[in-house]
Design a protein around this motif. Structure first.
Motif, PDB file in Angstrom:
ATOM      1  N   VAL A  85       0.851  18.491 -23.404  1.00  0.00           N
ATOM      2  CA  VAL A  85       1.128  17.114 -22.977  1.00  0.00           C
ATOM      3  C   VAL A  85       2.611  17.036 -22.634  1.00  0.00           C
ATOM      4  O   VAL A  85       3.460  17.425 -23.436  1.00  0.00           O
ATOM      5  CB  VAL A  85       0.795  16.090 -24.080  1.00  0.00           C
ATOM      6  CG1 VAL A  85       1.143  14.676 -23.612  1.00  0.00           C
ATOM      7  CG2 VAL A  85      -0.671  16.185 -24.476  1.00  0.00           C
ATOM      8  N   PHE A  86       2.932  16.563 -21.432  1.00  0.00           N
ATOM      9  CA  PHE A  86       4.333  16.449 -21.051  1.00  0.00           C
ATOM     10  C   PHE A  86       4.524  15.259 -20.118  1.00  0.00           C
ATOM     11  O   PHE A  86       3.586  14.775 -19.488  1.00  0.00           O
ATOM     12  CB  PHE A  86       4.845  17.743 -20.401  1.00  0.00           C
ATOM     13  CG  PHE A  86       4.064  18.209 -19.200  1.00  0.00           C
ATOM     14  CD1 PHE A  86       4.471  17.889 -17.915  1.00  0.00           C
ATOM     15  CD2 PHE A  86       2.928  18.994 -19.353  1.00  0.00           C
ATOM     16  CE1 PHE A  86       3.767  18.330 -16.808  1.00  0.00           C
ATOM     17  CE2 PHE A  86       2.216  19.445 -18.254  1.00  0.00           C
ATOM     18  CZ  PHE A  86       2.636  19.109 -16.979  1.00  0.00           C
ATOM     19  N   LYS A  87       5.768  14.790 -20.036  1.00  0.00           N
ATOM     20  CA  LYS A  87       6.089  13.651 -19.176  1.00  0.00           C
ATOM     21  C   LYS A  87       7.441  13.863 -18.518  1.00  0.00           C
ATOM     22  O   LYS A  87       8.297  14.574 -19.044  1.00  0.00           O
ATOM     23  CB  LYS A  87       6.092  12.347 -19.980  1.00  0.00           C
ATOM     24  CG  LYS A  87       7.170  12.253 -21.032  1.00  0.00           C
ATOM     25  CD  LYS A  87       7.063  10.949 -21.818  1.00  0.00           C
ATOM     26  CE  LYS A  87       7.270   9.750 -20.913  1.00  0.00           C
ATOM     27  NZ  LYS A  87       7.221   8.473 -21.638  1.00  0.00           N
ATOM     28  N   GLU A  88       7.597  13.237 -17.359  1.00  0.00           N
ATOM     29  CA  GLU A  88       8.859  13.290 -16.636  1.00  0.00           C
ATOM     30  C   GLU A  88       9.797  12.208 -17.182  1.00  0.00           C
ATOM     31  O   GLU A  88       9.391  11.076 -17.401  1.00  0.00           O
ATOM     32  CB  GLU A  88       8.615  13.081 -15.145  1.00  0.00           C
ATOM     33  CG  GLU A  88       7.834  14.246 -14.527  1.00  0.00           C
ATOM     34  CD  GLU A  88       7.279  13.911 -13.157  1.00  0.00           C
ATOM     35  OE1 GLU A  88       7.718  14.516 -12.167  1.00  0.00           O
ATOM     36  OE2 GLU A  88       6.387  13.042 -13.089  1.00  0.00           O
ATOM     37  N   THR A  89      11.059  12.587 -17.400  1.00  0.00           N
ATOM     38  CA  THR A  89      12.011  11.666 -18.026  1.00  0.00           C
ATOM     39  C   THR A  89      13.130  11.205 -17.102  1.00  0.00           C
ATOM     40  O   THR A  89      13.837  10.262 -17.433  1.00  0.00           O
ATOM     41  CB  THR A  89      12.637  12.328 -19.258  1.00  0.00           C
ATOM     42  OG1 THR A  89      13.337  13.522 -18.851  1.00  0.00           O
ATOM     43  CG2 THR A  89      11.575  12.691 -20.284  1.00  0.00           C
ATOM     44  N   GLY A  90      13.293  11.851 -15.968  1.00  0.00           N
ATOM     45  CA  GLY A  90      14.368  11.465 -15.061  1.00  0.00           C
ATOM     46  C   GLY A  90      14.546  12.518 -13.980  1.00  0.00           C
ATOM     47  O   GLY A  90      13.831  13.529 -13.943  1.00  0.00           O
ATOM     48  N   TYR A  91      15.517  12.285 -13.101  1.00  0.00           N
ATOM     49  CA  TYR A  91      15.738  13.199 -11.977  1.00  0.00           C
ATOM     50  C   TYR A  91      16.704  14.310 -12.348  1.00  0.00           C
ATOM     51  O   TYR A  91      17.769  14.072 -12.922  1.00  0.00           O
ATOM     52  CB  TYR A  91      16.296  12.435 -10.771  1.00  0.00           C
ATOM     53  CG  TYR A  91      15.318  11.477 -10.147  1.00  0.00           C
ATOM     54  CD1 TYR A  91      14.251  11.935  -9.397  1.00  0.00           C
ATOM     55  CD2 TYR A  91      15.464  10.106 -10.330  1.00  0.00           C
ATOM     56  CE1 TYR A  91      13.343  11.062  -8.826  1.00  0.00           C
ATOM     57  CE2 TYR A  91      14.564   9.209  -9.760  1.00  0.00           C
ATOM     58  CZ  TYR A  91      13.507   9.701  -9.013  1.00  0.00           C
ATOM     59  OH  TYR A  91      12.614   8.820  -8.458  1.00  0.00           O
ATOM     60  N   GLU A  92      16.314  15.530 -12.017  1.00  0.00           N
ATOM     61  CA  GLU A  92      17.228  16.664 -12.054  1.00  0.00           C
ATOM     62  C   GLU A  92      17.927  16.757 -10.693  1.00  0.00           C
ATOM     63  O   GLU A  92      19.131  16.955 -10.620  1.00  0.00           O
ATOM     64  CB  GLU A  92      16.439  17.949 -12.333  1.00  0.00           C
ATOM     65  CG  GLU A  92      17.282  19.183 -12.499  1.00  0.00           C
ATOM     66  CD  GLU A  92      17.884  19.275 -13.879  1.00  0.00           C
ATOM     67  OE1 GLU A  92      18.730  20.154 -14.063  1.00  0.00           O
ATOM     68  OE2 GLU A  92      17.539  18.485 -14.763  1.00  0.00           O
ATOM     69  N   VAL A  93      17.135  16.627  -9.630  1.00  0.00           N
ATOM     70  CA  VAL A  93      17.661  16.556  -8.259  1.00  0.00           C
ATOM     71  C   VAL A  93      16.932  15.422  -7.546  1.00  0.00           C
ATOM     72  O   VAL A  93      15.732  15.511  -7.301  1.00  0.00           O
ATOM     73  CB  VAL A  93      17.425  17.879  -7.487  1.00  0.00           C
ATOM     74  CG1 VAL A  93      17.984  17.758  -6.068  1.00  0.00           C
ATOM     75  CG2 VAL A  93      18.049  19.051  -8.214  1.00  0.00           C
ATOM     76  N   PRO A  94      17.618  14.325  -7.220  1.00  0.00           N
ATOM     77  CA  PRO A  94      16.956  13.226  -6.512  1.00  0.00           C
ATOM     78  C   PRO A  94      16.558  13.669  -5.110  1.00  0.00           C
ATOM     79  O   PRO A  94      17.292  14.384  -4.439  1.00  0.00           O
ATOM     80  CB  PRO A  94      18.045  12.142  -6.451  1.00  0.00           C
ATOM     81  CG  PRO A  94      19.047  12.527  -7.486  1.00  0.00           C
ATOM     82  CD  PRO A  94      19.013  14.026  -7.541  1.00  0.00           C
TER      83      PRO A  94
END
Length: 280
Positions: A235-244
């Motif tokens: 189970v995983f989720k995206e938390t923000g941008y590494e490269v927009p």
């Protein structure tokens, strides 16, 4: 004063790595997209403290070329890092680049910062082609973060980078890392990179080549009793941008999957199953 350039901090023992990075940046400098500065540009007899401070005032990103020599340098930690940290409080982005294996995560000033390459592997551990690939990714990320990378150019480069990743999944091992290629909802290409594969949690990235976007992820696993990857619940989720990139990503949901012969599952928003994904 507008921050428009890249400040590079390095140990002089790692000058060959500085040269390689500057070589990759040279074309973007010639096109006026970025400007990179290091103390190699300070003329003999010049006020080096004043020069460093002036360049940090102009910089939007500080690239730290991490190595044992970097960590051991009294000059870096007594003169450059205090200034870099001070400017970080005013908006300077710190981007560590691991050129040789070292214990950089023990440094208080670097805690919580994700290094490049994205999988945490030092550049020196890669082949010549892999080093060029990793530095190319760094260069395009720098240009994107400064806001001077043409969208078409960045997207094309991400397509090339994604194409270099093997089509078949790299089976993860406890304590190792893994990369998969796959698709979301049957058509959107994704590249999943898990930096660690511990028994309980991991971090990593998802890259969307079509958008020129990379996001950070955090996740947890429930391994099988025998410790093998097969049958593991992820189970995983995206938390923000590494490269927009040029398309917004919805960070409100989470991915749920099981590793068998492939990594497959679905993206959920709350309890609602939104779309399936599959990495083969």
């Amino acid at each position: 004063m507008a921050r428009e350039q890249i400040f590079v901090s390095y140990s002089h023992r790692d000058r060959p790595w500085l040269i390689r990075l500057m070589e990759h940046l040279a074309a973007l400098e010639r096109w006026g997209l970025v400007h990179a500065w290091s103390d190699s540009r300070i003329a003999a007899g010049a006020d080096w403290r004043g020069a460093i401070e002036t360049q940090l005032e102009r910089a939007s990103i500080a690239v730290l070329m991490l190595s044992p020599a970097f960590l051991a340098s009294r000059f870096i930690w007594d003169e450059e890092m205090p200034r870099i940290v001070a400017h970080a409080e005013q908006g300077l982005l710190i981007l560590p680049l691991v050129v040789r294996p070292c214990a950089w995560r023990l440094e208080e000033a670097l805690k919580g910062i994700q290094a490049r390459p994205a999988d945490g592997r030092a550049l020196s551990l890669g082949s010549e082609a892999q080093v060029d690939l990793d530095l190319t990714a760094v260069v395009y990320e720098l240009a994107s973060r400064i806001g001077k990378a043409p969208g078409a150019m960045a997207s094309a480069e991400w397509e090339r980078l994604a194409a270099s990743i093997p089509e078949h999944p790299v089976a993860p091992t406890i304590g190792g890392s893994a990369v998969w290629r796959g698709r979301y909802n049957g058509d959107l290409e994704m590249v999943l990179r898990i930096d660690q594969w511990p028994a309980a949690e991991f971090t990593g990235t998802i890259t969307y080549p079509a958008f020129g976007t990379t996001t950070r992820i955090v996740g947890r696993v429930t391994p099988t009793d025998n410790g093998r990857a097969s049958g593991t619940t992820v189970v995983f989720k995206e938390t923000g941008y590494e490269v927009p990139g040029h398309k917004e990503i919805d960070f409100a949901g989470e991915y749920r999957a099981v590793i068998g012969e492939e990594l497959a599952g679905a993206w959920f928003k709350g309890n609602r199953r939104v779309a399936e994904f599959r990495f083969e």
